[in-house]
Design an enzyme around this catalytic site. Structure first.
Site, PDB file in Angstrom:
ATOM      1  N   LYS A   1       0.009   4.294  -0.388  1.00  0.00           N
ATOM      2  CA  LYS A   1      -0.639   5.486   0.159  1.00  0.00           C
ATOM      3  C   LYS A   1      -0.464   6.665  -0.808  1.00  0.00           C
ATOM      4  O   LYS A   1      -0.553   6.477  -2.016  1.00  0.00           O
ATOM      5  CB  LYS A   1      -0.116   5.767   1.563  1.00  0.00           C
TER       6      LYS A   1
ATOM      7  N   ASN B   1       0.865  -1.182   0.000  1.00  0.00           N
ATOM      8  CA  ASN B   1       0.000   0.000   0.000  1.00  0.00           C
ATOM      9  C   ASN B   1       0.900   1.230   0.000  1.00  0.00           C
ATOM     10  O   ASN B   1       1.492   1.572   1.015  1.00  0.00           O
ATOM     11  CB  ASN B   1      -0.914  -0.008   1.241  1.00  0.00           C
TER      12      ASN B   1
ATOM     13  N   GLU C   1      -6.861   4.446   7.541  1.00  0.00           N
ATOM     14  CA  GLU C   1      -6.723   5.868   7.222  1.00  0.00           C
ATOM     15  C   GLU C   1      -7.964   6.385   6.495  1.00  0.00           C
ATOM     16  O   GLU C   1      -8.335   7.560   6.646  1.00  0.00           O
ATOM     17  CB  GLU C   1      -5.461   6.098   6.390  1.00  0.00           C
TER      18      GLU C   1
ATOM     19  N   HIS D   1      -9.481   0.791   4.646  1.00  0.00           N
ATOM     20  CA  HIS D   1      -8.204   0.994   5.345  1.00  0.00           C
ATOM     21  C   HIS D   1      -8.414   1.962   6.502  1.00  0.00           C
ATOM     22  O   HIS D   1      -9.240   2.869   6.440  1.00  0.00           O
ATOM     23  CB  HIS D   1      -7.157   1.534   4.367  1.00  0.00           C
TER      24      HIS D   1
ATOM     25  N   GLU E   1      -5.254  -4.949  10.592  1.00  0.00           N
ATOM     26  CA  GLU E   1      -4.288  -3.879  10.809  1.00  0.00           C
ATOM     27  C   GLU E   1      -4.557  -3.230  12.168  1.00  0.00           C
ATOM     28  O   GLU E   1      -5.476  -2.423  12.303  1.00  0.00           O
ATOM     29  CB  GLU E   1      -4.328  -2.854   9.681  1.00  0.00           C
TER      30      GLU E   1
ATOM     31  N   GLY F   1       2.485   2.733  11.030  1.00  0.00           N
ATOM     32  CA  GLY F   1       3.334   3.906  10.918  1.00  0.00           C
ATOM     33  C   GLY F   1       3.947   4.363  12.226  1.00  0.00           C
ATOM     34  O   GLY F   1       4.555   5.426  12.293  1.00  0.00           O
TER      35      GLY F   1
ATOM     36  N   SER G   1       3.178  -2.083  10.405  1.00  0.00           N
ATOM     37  CA  SER G   1       4.641  -1.955  10.495  1.00  0.00           C
ATOM     38  C   SER G   1       5.354  -3.259  10.141  1.00  0.00           C
ATOM     39  O   SER G   1       6.253  -3.718  10.856  1.00  0.00           O
ATOM     40  CB  SER G   1       5.061  -1.471  11.891  1.00  0.00           C
TER      41      SER G   1
END
Length: 252
Positions: A11, A9, A97, A95, A167, A173, A213
């Site tokens: 992003k 991904n 985010e 996701h 996730e 991150g 991560s």
């Protein structure tokens, strides 16, 4: 036997030129790897360039998001019809985010999942708990709720292509990674809910990735666990050598 899936991904990184440069460096490093399905999910503007670069090669290209409708007055959105027309085969759905910054909900995840299946896109459905939810002992509740709503109204006869990605939001991150034991427990919860929402047979065949991560040094220990069927990789997938090393380590 569930085939490992390793997805990148990217992003909001990379231009089409940078995407091509990545693929030129990356593909020779993994072209002999056949143990895993490899998917690159770039920004929408890079999809055509990567689809062209990957044509005839053992790498699939996916979108990072999509609307559930075929067309309409939805400025800034991309439909499944458009993604199909470009030649992408996979799509990330829900996701963290997208949930955090763009008001994605469990209900819209469900709508997108149904649409992806209808348009023969392979959906990678993301679920996971926030730090405060984990600390409050709510991990099971969150994962069961997100998974069950995502699968609401899904006909088991058409559910085979579905992929889930666990996730832990607290590990994305941040440099923090769920231990293999924590990840394995979460994957078991998700698989058990799939069995309840669909069928036990589908639960045993649907792949569940770990995303939080993931790096070259932890890919092997995570993917060696029975209920972890690959990885959804963020930052470490931006470098071709790093991502190739993840693929190697996960499948060795």
């Amino acid at each position: 036997m569930r085939k490992l899936l390793i997805a990148a991904n990217w992003k909001m990184y990379k231009t089409p030129i940078e995407s091509n440069a990545f693929f030129t460096s990356f593909f020779p490093l993994i072209k002999k790897d056949t143990a895993a399905e490899i998917v690159l999910c770039p920004a929408m503007t890079c999809l055509p360039a990567l689809v062209d670069a990957a044509r005839g090669k053992s790498v699939f290209i996916g979108a990072q998001n999509m609307h559930w409708k075929n067309e309409g007055a939805y400025t800034g959105e991309t439909s499944p019809v458009m993604i199909n027309a470009i030649g992408a085969t996979h799509v990330l759905i829900g996701h963290s985010e997208r949930r955090q910054y763009f008001a994605e909900t469990d209900t819209t995840v469900n709508l997108k999942l149904k649409s992806a299946l209808h348009h023969s896109l392979i959906p990678i459905v993301c679920v996971g708990e926030k730090l405060e939810e984990r600390e409050a002992g709510l991990t099971r509740n969150v994962l069961e709720l997100q998974t069950s709503i995502a699968l609401e109204g899904i006909d088991p006869a058409y559910a085979t292509p579905i992929v889930f990605a666990y996730e832990p939001v607290w590990a994305i991150g941040t440099g923090r990674t769920a231990t293999p034991e924590i990840a394995d427990e979460a994957h078991k919860i998700i698989r058990a809910q799939i069995a309840k929402s669909l069928t036990p047979e589908l639960a045993s065949s649907i792949r569940i990735l770990y995303g939080g991560s993931v790096k070259p040094d932890n890919a092997k220990s995570l993917c060696a666990l029975h209920d972890i069927d690959g990885a959804l990789v963020g930052g470490a997938s931006l470098d071709p050598k790093s991502f190739a090393e993840i693929v190697h380590n996960a499948t060795s």
